[in-house]
Design a protein around this motif. Sequence first.
Motif, PDB file in Angstrom:
ATOM      1  N   ALA A 153     -24.527  32.894 -26.247  1.00 35.80           N
ATOM      2  CA  ALA A 153     -24.654  32.941 -27.705  1.00 35.80           C
ATOM      3  C   ALA A 153     -23.728  31.928 -28.372  1.00 35.80           C
ATOM      4  CB  ALA A 153     -24.336  34.338 -28.206  1.00 35.80           C
ATOM      5  N   SER A 154     -24.181  31.449 -29.529  1.00 40.88           N
ATOM      6  CA  SER A 154     -23.358  30.571 -30.371  1.00 40.88           C
ATOM      7  C   SER A 154     -23.524  31.016 -31.817  1.00 40.88           C
ATOM      8  CB  SER A 154     -23.793  29.111 -30.222  1.00 40.88           C
ATOM      9  OG  SER A 154     -25.046  28.898 -30.858  1.00 40.88           O
ATOM     10  N   ASN A 155     -22.788  30.400 -32.717  1.00 35.64           N
ATOM     11  CA  ASN A 155     -22.870  30.764 -34.129  1.00 35.64           C
ATOM     12  C   ASN A 155     -24.241  30.478 -34.723  1.00 35.64           C
ATOM     13  OD1 ASN A 155     -20.207  31.615 -34.162  1.00 35.64           O
ATOM     14  ND2 ASN A 155     -19.410  29.599 -34.757  1.00 35.64           N
ATOM     15  N   THR A 156     -24.967  29.561 -34.117  1.00 38.47           N
ATOM     16  CA  THR A 156     -26.290  29.190 -34.645  1.00 38.47           C
ATOM     17  C   THR A 156     -27.428  29.692 -33.778  1.00 38.47           C
ATOM     18  OG1 THR A 156     -26.130  27.078 -33.479  1.00 38.47           O
ATOM     19  CG2 THR A 156     -25.403  27.129 -35.792  1.00 38.47           C
ATOM     20  N   GLY A 157     -27.146  30.511 -32.794  1.00 41.10           N
ATOM     21  CA  GLY A 157     -28.186  31.039 -31.918  1.00 41.10           C
ATOM     22  C   GLY A 157     -27.726  31.068 -30.481  1.00 41.10           C
ATOM     23  N   PHE A 158     -28.152  30.051 -29.691  1.00 33.86           N
ATOM     24  CA  PHE A 158     -27.766  29.978 -28.288  1.00 33.86           C
ATOM     25  C   PHE A 158     -27.355  28.550 -27.950  1.00 33.86           C
ATOM     26  CE2 PHE A 158     -30.535  33.660 -28.467  1.00 33.86           C
ATOM     27  CZ  PHE A 158     -29.854  34.580 -27.674  1.00 33.86           C
ATOM     28  N   VAL A 159     -26.466  28.451 -26.967  1.00 32.97           N
ATOM     29  CA  VAL A 159     -26.061  27.144 -26.468  1.00 32.97           C
ATOM     30  C   VAL A 159     -27.204  26.606 -25.610  1.00 32.97           C
ATOM     31  CG1 VAL A 159     -24.386  25.875 -25.099  1.00 32.97           C
ATOM     32  CG2 VAL A 159     -23.638  27.829 -26.491  1.00 32.97           C
ATOM     33  N   ASN A 185     -27.596  23.635 -24.083  1.00 32.36           N
ATOM     34  CA  ASN A 185     -27.331  22.754 -22.936  1.00 32.36           C
ATOM     35  C   ASN A 185     -26.498  23.435 -21.862  1.00 32.36           C
ATOM     36  OD1 ASN A 185     -24.903  22.853 -24.229  1.00 32.36           O
ATOM     37  ND2 ASN A 185     -24.479  20.650 -24.123  1.00 32.36           N
ATOM     38  N   MET A 186     -26.605  24.774 -21.824  1.00 30.77           N
ATOM     39  CA  MET A 186     -25.828  25.526 -20.828  1.00 30.77           C
ATOM     40  C   MET A 186     -26.709  26.597 -20.184  1.00 30.77           C
ATOM     41  SD  MET A 186     -22.230  27.555 -21.345  1.00 30.77           S
ATOM     42  CE  MET A 186     -21.444  28.391 -19.981  1.00 30.77           C
ATOM     43  N   GLN A 187     -26.789  26.572 -18.872  1.00 32.20           N
ATOM     44  CA  GLN A 187     -27.536  27.592 -18.152  1.00 32.20           C
ATOM     45  C   GLN A 187     -26.658  28.831 -17.993  1.00 32.20           C
ATOM     46  OE1 GLN A 187     -29.847  26.258 -14.710  1.00 32.20           O
ATOM     47  NE2 GLN A 187     -29.317  24.130 -15.247  1.00 32.20           N
ATOM     48  N   PRO A 188     -27.174  30.030 -18.381  1.00 28.29           N
ATOM     49  CA  PRO A 188     -26.342  31.239 -18.387  1.00 28.29           C
ATOM     50  C   PRO A 188     -26.042  31.752 -16.981  1.00 28.29           C
ATOM     51  CG  PRO A 188     -28.598  31.799 -18.915  1.00 28.29           C
ATOM     52  CD  PRO A 188     -28.548  30.297 -18.848  1.00 28.29           C
ATOM     53  N   SER A 189     -24.984  32.507 -16.898  1.00 30.54           N
ATOM     54  CA  SER A 189     -24.595  33.075 -15.603  1.00 30.54           C
ATOM     55  C   SER A 189     -25.195  34.459 -15.372  1.00 30.54           C
ATOM     56  CB  SER A 189     -23.068  33.173 -15.500  1.00 30.54           C
ATOM     57  OG  SER A 189     -22.563  34.028 -16.520  1.00 30.54           O
ATOM     58  N   GLU A 190     -25.804  35.052 -16.403  1.00 29.52           N
ATOM     59  CA  GLU A 190     -26.413  36.380 -16.278  1.00 29.52           C
ATOM     60  C   GLU A 190     -27.741  36.405 -17.027  1.00 29.52           C
ATOM     61  OE1 GLU A 190     -23.685  39.215 -17.823  1.00 29.52           O
ATOM     62  OE2 GLU A 190     -22.268  39.038 -16.157  1.00 29.52           O
ATOM     63  N   ALA A 191     -28.678  37.167 -16.509  1.00 29.39           N
ATOM     64  CA  ALA A 191     -29.975  37.356 -17.162  1.00 29.39           C
ATOM     65  C   ALA A 191     -30.490  38.748 -16.806  1.00 29.39           C
ATOM     66  CB  ALA A 191     -30.961  36.283 -16.729  1.00 29.39           C
ATOM     67  N   GLU A 192     -31.216  39.339 -17.727  1.00 34.43           N
ATOM     68  CA  GLU A 192     -31.623  40.739 -17.555  1.00 34.43           C
ATOM     69  C   GLU A 192     -33.005  40.971 -18.154  1.00 34.43           C
ATOM     70  OE1 GLU A 192     -28.576  43.758 -18.399  1.00 34.43           O
ATOM     71  OE2 GLU A 192     -30.019  44.645 -19.794  1.00 34.43           O
TER      72      GLU A 192
END
Length: 437
Positions: free
Chosen positions: A276-282, A284-291
């Motif tokens: 998450a970021s202040n404007t939605g989601f980052v 250019n970054m692949q997340p470390s968790e997904a559900e």
Amino acid sequence: MASPLLWTLFLISIIFFLKSHAEQEDTPITRFQQYLRFRTDHPNPNYTAAVSFLINQAQSINLSTRTIEFVPGKPVLLLTWLGSNPKLPSLLFNSHLDSVPAEADKWIHPPFSAHRTDDGRIYARGAQDDKCIGVQYLESIKNLKSRGFSPLRTVHISYVPEEEIGGFDGMEKFAVSSEFAELNVGFVVDEGQASPGDEYRVFYGDRTPWELVIRAEGIPGHGAKLYDDGAMENLMKSVELISRFRETQFDFVKAGKAANSEVISVNPVYLKAGTASNTGFVMNMQPSEAEAGYDLRLPPMADPYALKKRIAEEWAPSIRNMTYTIKEKGKLRDHLGRVIMTSTDDSNPWWSIFKKAVEATGGKLAKPEILLSSTDARYIRSLGIQVLGFSPMINTPVLVHDHNEFLKDTVFMKGIEVYESVISALCSFDGVYDQVI
């Protein structure tokens, strides 16, 4: 001589007067409307007024009443009509007090007004699900008593809370209580559903809900990089596998080889991933968790062990850095390992008596079904007690949880007649049914 306009206005005023007068009468229809107007909808059902109303109705026909609270503020109301041979296993007719919410702005009449139209439609949340049967039980016993009928077996009527949110503080606790055991119940009738056709639907089993949550983990990385075993990559592999399984189940339905309620349904209900970021989601970054979360519904004949094996080995294998949780909201087997279904053949005398009683009113039963969703009946069936789901509503669209839920007055009144026949036949059965509990 009065003008046509004056005559028209006069006739309209007479019609409105008669309609208003009818609303004030004390009839089965107006009692049904009164029960519908009690706000027992979630998330804040008010059970007090509804229970008080039912107690008054029960006492007016000399039924004994008892209120039990397994959870404070969530009453189970039990009414009893004592039979001449109380040693015989009793009958239980169950319904639930609560209803789902209603979006008032999407209804053509206010959902808690129980408005009755000129063509006899009674609009209200709970009209079909299932305040209709709660009143029909009482009205049918009232009619039987007025004719001097006396039951051989004791008849109980239960009104339970919280069914619409799983029944965990209602029937689940009631069914395993000493108070329930003391009733010595031999056979139960619970809610069913409307039928758009002219045959009454009857249900011999429920599907069991499972809540499945699968989680994937991986090393976070730059959005431009390609690498193996990322959290989203692993989750998407699982999503594809689950989707294929869903398609195979749905193919049986589309080909006419199985009903919707006879296959395992798997439906995705949420996905959660991203940084998450202040404007939605980052981006250019692949997340470390997904559900991902899934709603599963298993018919009684499903193999729960095989499905769990599939989940562990295919859908969320640990070798892909995946974990999962399953919340089983009911049982598929009883305490003796038997499939939780009610017999609908001549081996079950209760079924034969029930069927003949419906037919005695000129009705016809459709092919018995497994309910697409689940009801409180599953908690009683798990005890080894036979239960049929039945709500006598023919030629009626299925509007369970839908906008503009209604029931026609003529259908409601016919249902009372059907229950008179069903109750009198079942409570007159003097035979023995050897069920193992």
